[in-house]
Structure formats: structure tokens, C-alpha cells
Scaffold this motif. Structure first.
Motif, PDB file in Angstrom:
ATOM      1  N   GLN A 143       9.114  39.327  34.292  1.00  0.00           N
ATOM      2  CA  GLN A 143       8.045  38.496  35.263  1.00  0.00           C
ATOM      3  C   GLN A 143       8.604  38.808  36.749  1.00  0.00           C
ATOM      4  N   GLU A 200       5.823  40.200  39.454  1.00  0.00           N
ATOM      5  CA  GLU A 200       5.710  39.599  40.709  1.00  0.00           C
ATOM      6  C   GLU A 200       5.815  40.203  41.804  1.00  0.00           C
ATOM      7  N   ALA A 219       0.911  38.181  36.728  1.00  0.00           N
ATOM      8  CA  ALA A 219       1.840  37.229  37.551  1.00  0.00           C
ATOM      9  C   ALA A 219       1.314  36.021  37.485  1.00  0.00           C
ATOM     10  N   LEU A 252       1.397  34.426  33.954  1.00  0.00           N
ATOM     11  CA  LEU A 252       3.054  34.140  33.899  1.00  0.00           C
ATOM     12  C   LEU A 252       3.199  32.722  34.525  1.00  0.00           C
TER      13      LEU A 252
END
Length: 210
Positions: A85, A89, A68, A71
Motif C-alpha cells: 500500500q 501511494e 491508493a 485502499l
């Protein structure tokens, strides 16, 4: 610099901070998988290979958090990756809070039943507390929605089910095996509590962005 600035979105989103935290979590993830090495080998030799993915709970949570953060450092440009994503997360927050609290609670529950704590236990208390805290601090930088969160909660509940159906839950202090049903119930409830915490902080974050 004020103390409040250290908790601000501006400070937390600095690339130097994200990189520092990423490196710490990646190192912790590697150490965690080494820590679970014996149990993973034991699972393969006595069960099915597919169960191995459900064995190293805490390092996998740390892995999600590391991904996370990466990203955030390198936002994906490919269409459709945004949904992935969000899922990563959401998994990062739910599992980091859940296993951070779970490990600390289990260590002290074992101590209450007569287990003697050694330095490794205190190291685990510190590192797992940090897992839960960092997830709730950095959630303000994440963008997951309720659909991704629902998927993350479902995955974590599946993990719990596999753990206690096939006996691949993290090895416990010996004193707690007589209370396995209570540990299982606590684990499921903690998943729901962590999911609620992830939802609550998600709502607060999205409200502040409006």
C-alpha cells in the motif's frame, strides 16, 4: 461551511469524497488506456511485449492513484499488504505529479513551436493539471515512508530510461521531435522534482500527525 474545511483532512477523508474521486480517476484511467491504444499496438508490433507496460504513462499514474484511494476506502487487513500500500501511494503521488505537469508542459511547448491546439488539448490540460493537484492535496491521507518513496522514484526513472532508450515515450507534437534531447532531460528532471515534492509533503504530513 468554510472554504478551509474543503481542504481539511476531515472533509477529504469522507467516504463519499473518496468514492467520487475514485470513480472519476477510474473513468479517466480507462479513457487514458483507450487513448494510448494505438501506440500500445504499435509497440507490440515493432518491439517487445514487455515494453508495453511503459507506454501508457498518464493512465498508469491515474491507476496508481485510483488504487491508493480504494485502499483508503478498504484498508488491507492481510499482514505485509501495508508495505505494498505504501508503494502504491508513493507511486500515485510521484507519477501523478510528474505526468500531470509533463503533459501540460509538452502541450504548451508544442504550441510555442507552432502546433495548433484543439479542444482535446485543452481537455488534456485540465485533466492533467487535476492529476497533479489532487495528488498533492490527498497526500495528507497517505502513509508511505521514504523506503516506498525511493522505490517509486526508482521505478519512474526506469520508466524514463525505457521510454527514451527504446522510443516508447508518449507521442509528442511533431514540432518537438527536433528537440527530443531537451524533452528527455526535462522528463528526468521532472521525475526528480516530483520525487522531492512527494518527500516534502510526506514530511509535512508525518510532522502534523505527531
Amino acid at each position: 461551511m468554510s472554504i478551509s474545511h474543503l481542504w481539511s483532512r476531515e472533509f477529504l477523508s469522507k467516504r463519499s469524497i473518496l468514492w467520487l474521486l475514485s470513480i472519476c480517476n477510474i473513468l479517466g484511467t480507462v479513457y487514458g488506456y483507450i487513448w494510448y491504444g494505438s501506440q500500445m499496438v504499435d509497440t507490440v508490433s515493432h518491439g517487445y511485449i514487455w515494453q508495453v507496460i511503459f507506454v501508457p504513462d498518464s493512465p498508469t499514474a491515474s491507476l496508481f492513484f485510483s488504487l491508493a484511494l480504494l485502499l483508503l476506502l478498504y484498508p488491507p487487513k492481510v499482514l505485509g499488504i501495508g508495505l505494498l500500500q505504501q508503494f502504491i501511494e508513493a507511486l500515485a503521488v510521484v507519477t501523478s505529479v510528474k505526468y500531470g505537469i509533463w503533459a501540460v508542459a509538452i502541450i504548451f511547448a508544442g504550441q510555442a513551436q507552432g502546433d495548433v491546439l484543439v479542444w482535446q488539448d485543452w481537455m488534456l490540460v485540465a485533466s492533467h493539471t487535476a492529476m497533479a493537484v489532487e495528488a498533492l492535496i490527498f497526500v495528507r491521507l497517505f502513509h508511505y515512508r521514504w523506503t516506498a518513496l525511493a522505490g517509486a522514484i526508482a521505478w519512474t526513472l526506469l520508466n524514463d530510461t525505457v521510454d527514451y532508450t527504446y522510443g516508447v515515450f508518449p507521442w509528442l507534437p511533431g514540432q518537438l521531435y527536433d528537440h527530443l534531447s531537451a524533452v528527455e532531460l526535462f522528463t528526468y528532471l521532472l521525475t526528480l522534482l516530483s520525487g522531492f515534492a512527494a518527500w516534502y509533503f510526506m514530511k509535512r504530513t508525518h510532522a502534523k500527525r505527531r
